[in-house]
Enzyme design. Structure first.
Site, mmCIF file in Angstrom:
data_model
loop_
_atom_site.group_PDB
_atom_site.id
_atom_site.type_symbol
_atom_site.label_atom_id
_atom_site.label_comp_id
_atom_site.label_asym_id
_atom_site.label_seq_id
_atom_site.Cartn_x
_atom_site.Cartn_y
_atom_site.Cartn_z
ATOM 1 C CB SER A 41 -46.504 4.056 4.137
ATOM 2 O OG SER A 41 -45.363 3.333 4.535
ATOM 3 C CG HIS A 155 -47.562 -1.440 7.032
ATOM 4 N ND1 HIS A 155 -46.210 -1.527 7.211
ATOM 5 C CD2 HIS A 155 -47.741 -0.840 5.831
ATOM 6 C CE1 HIS A 155 -45.588 -0.997 6.166
ATOM 7 N NE2 HIS A 155 -46.489 -0.576 5.318
ATOM 8 C CD GLN A 163 -45.684 1.989 7.865
ATOM 9 O OE1 GLN A 163 -46.319 2.804 7.213
ATOM 10 N NE2 GLN A 163 -44.471 1.606 7.495
ATOM 11 C CD GLU A 164 -42.498 -0.823 9.577
ATOM 12 O OE1 GLU A 164 -41.303 -0.983 9.883
ATOM 13 O OE2 GLU A 164 -42.853 -0.446 8.450
ATOM 14 C CD GLU A 205 -43.568 -3.772 6.776
ATOM 15 O OE1 GLU A 205 -43.124 -3.519 7.914
ATOM 16 O OE2 GLU A 205 -43.274 -3.131 5.766
ATOM 17 C CG ASP A 241 -41.372 3.188 9.717
ATOM 18 O OD1 ASP A 241 -41.406 4.442 9.806
ATOM 19 O OD2 ASP A 241 -41.452 2.585 8.620
ATOM 20 C CD GLU A 284 -38.212 3.306 8.902
ATOM 21 O OE1 GLU A 284 -37.936 2.261 9.533
ATOM 22 O OE2 GLU A 284 -38.727 3.292 7.771
ATOM 23 C CG ASP A 311 -38.577 4.786 4.625
ATOM 24 O OD1 ASP A 311 -38.117 4.806 3.481
ATOM 25 O OD2 ASP A 311 -39.534 4.051 4.939
ATOM 26 C CE LYS A 336 -38.661 1.065 2.942
ATOM 27 N NZ LYS A 336 -39.807 1.984 3.194
ATOM 28 C CG HIS A 364 -39.325 -5.732 4.624
ATOM 29 N ND1 HIS A 364 -40.284 -6.524 5.175
ATOM 30 C CD2 HIS A 364 -39.296 -4.607 5.400
ATOM 31 C CE1 HIS A 364 -40.819 -5.932 6.216
ATOM 32 N NE2 HIS A 364 -40.243 -4.766 6.384
ATOM 33 N NE ARG A 365 -40.926 -0.011 0.276
ATOM 34 C CZ ARG A 365 -41.056 1.157 -0.353
ATOM 35 N NH1 ARG A 365 -40.271 1.436 -1.370
ATOM 36 N NH2 ARG A 365 -41.950 2.048 0.041
ATOM 37 C CB SER A 366 -45.773 -3.072 3.240
ATOM 38 O OG SER A 366 -46.018 -2.155 2.206
ATOM 39 C CE LYS A 387 -38.568 -0.972 8.027
ATOM 40 N NZ LYS A 387 -39.400 0.218 8.190
HETATM 41 P P1 PGA Z 1 -43.722 0.421 2.886
HETATM 42 O O1 PGA Z 1 -43.392 0.365 4.437
HETATM 43 O O2 PGA Z 1 -43.000 -0.678 2.232
HETATM 44 O O3 PGA Z 1 -45.202 0.302 2.859
HETATM 45 O O4 PGA Z 1 -43.243 1.779 2.430
HETATM 46 C C1 PGA Z 1 -42.132 0.136 4.943
HETATM 47 C C2 PGA Z 1 -41.594 1.373 5.587
HETATM 48 O O5 PGA Z 1 -42.252 2.424 5.602
HETATM 49 O O6 PGA Z 1 -40.477 1.336 6.076
HETATM 50 ZN ZN ZN Z 2 -40.522 3.487 6.833
#
Ligand code: PGA
Ligand code: ZN
Length: 418
Positions: A41, A155, A163-164, A205, A241, A284, A311, A336, A364-366, A387
């Site tokens: 994302s 995810h 998402q999280e 994740e 998130d 987030e 983000d 990131k 991190h990233r997904s 995270k």
């Molecule tokens: P992504 O997700 O690595 O797929 O962007 C992580 C986030 O959105 O924080």
């Molecule tokens: Zn995010």
């Protein structure tokens, strides 16, 4: 210590897609490797990725990036005394474009991370320590982990827009204890899912991705797990998130939320009532990356009691972070490195965060790997949070385990100094 060689390599990320590795070889048989993560994302203004296109590896190969590393970047640095800050500046000169359309953000961050690792190694310093020295950061402290327990959105389960869901251990003594209590809750949560006949399959994740019918259910489940693990509710907060850009309709200016179209004001109301009912400490990307003015509104309404973290809105980039400061749009940002392309640019954003008291969440990233760079970066820059996923899948655990080692190392150093 001089650089003997710089090579690029094609390796595979945690979702089985190719990604770029960079190896820097120094004198005395020393070498370092970095591996570039990737997002699912992604924010609109992130640095772009250079991929090969064509048939091979679904077009996602990185041979073009390897060629750039070996023919354009390596000749500048091979034979030179390693100097990460100066070399990173030169790297940026090769492609100063905002989204790194010339060399590719993945090409640049692979080299950039490897330069910092190599310089630390040449000085026999731990990477986090080297970064802290570069930034004149005198205090080494560990971030609070945001442990991913439930994955939705891009995810995980499509019916859950968020998402999280992140478990935030607080009221603990140190990072080691934060991990212990979180691991206990994580496993109790797994047991509860099984008992309820819900799926314990993992999302991108390393958190679970069961289906839920409404937004309260995952919150209730997490709080139930906390209590069933024997902890009081005030030992944990919950973070989310939302990754709201993913379900925002830019034309209608509405958010698609469990079958309804909600305005930004209504989304903020949802968050306000969730934070009345649950210990919702951190949100987030609660709103979309285009919805700047409503971010300011969200800050006015929730910014004193909730960490509102940007983000996709700022993509770790100083220009967008400065805009967020000016508009009072958030009280924290995600860090990131691959969103901008060089570590020096990450440091610029870090300095701005420090100046304006913005919280930092290293992330991190997904699609990630065994590279633990982000753990050292979090400590080196003094991020308040990190995270790095759920408590399954080693590409996630490797970061937590690195932080456990750093905590151990620091306590030994403190003892020595006594
Ligand atoms: P992504 O997700 O690595 O797929 O962007 C992580 C986030 O959105 O924080
Ligand atoms: Zn995010």
């Amino acid at each position: 210590m001089k650089i003997k060689n710089i090579l690029g390599r094609e390796v595979y990320d945690s979702q089985g897609f190719p990604t770029l590795a960079c190896d820097i070889f120094l004198e005395n048989n020393r070498y370092v490797t970095s591996i570039v993560p990737a997002g699912t994302s992604t924010g609109l203004f992130e640095a772009c990725e250079l991929r090969d296109g064509g048939e091979r590896l679904m077009g996602k190969g990185v041979k073009k990036a390897i060629k750039i590393i070996e023919t354009k970047i390596a000749p500048l640095f091979v034979g030179e005394e390693i100097d990460a800050v100066e070399m990173d500046r030169k790297l940026l000169e090769l492609d100063p474009s905002e989204q790194k359309n010339v060399l590719g953000g993945n090409t640049m961050i692979a080299v950039s991370m490897a330069l910092f690792k190599a310089h630390a190694k040449s000085l026999d310093l731990e990477l986090y320590d080297f970064i802290a020295r570069v930034l004149d950061n005198p205090t080494i402290s560990l971030p609070v982990p945001l442990i991913n327990v439930i994955n939705g959105g891009a995810h995980g389960d499509a019916r859950l827009p968020i998402q999280e869901f992140l478990l935030i251990p607080h009221g603990v003594e140190n990072f080691t204890q934060a991990m212990q209590v979180s691991a206990e809750v994580f496993h109790v949560l797994k047991g509860l899912l099984e008992k309820q006949g819900r799926s314990t399959a993992l999302g991108a994740e390393g958190g679970f991705m069961p289906t839920f019918e409404n937004i309260e259910q995952p919150f209730d489940l997490i709080m139930e797990a906390v209590t069933a693990a024997g902890y009081s509710k005030d030992m944990f907060g919950i973070g989310v998130d939302v990754a709201a850009t993913q379900f925002y309709d830019d034309k209608k200016k509405t958010y698609s939320w469990f079958g309804e179209n909600k305005t930004a004001e209504q989304m903020i109301d949802v968050y306000a009532s969730l934070s009345d009912k649950y210990p919702l400490l951190l949100i987030e990307d609660g709103l979309a990356e285009q919805d700047w003015d409503n971010w300011t509104l969200m800050m006015e309404q929730l910014g004193t009691s909730v960490y509102l973290i940007a983000d996709d809105l700022v993509v770790s980039n100083i220009y967008h972070v400065a805009k967020a400061v000016k508009k009072s749009a958030a009280n924290g940002i995600i860090i990131k490195p691959n969103q901008v392309g060089t570590i020096s640019q990450i440091f610029e954003s870090v300095m701005l965060c420090k100046e304006y008291d913005l919280n930092m969440v290293a992330s991190h990233r997904s699609r990630d790997s065994e590279d633990t760079f982000i753990a050292d970066l979090a400590v080196g820059i003094g991020a308040q949070f990190i995270k790095t996923g759920g408590l399954m899948r080693s590409e996630r655990l490797s970061k937590y385990n690195r932080l456990l080692f750093i905590e151990e190392l620091q306590s030994l150093i403190d003892l020595e100094e006594l």
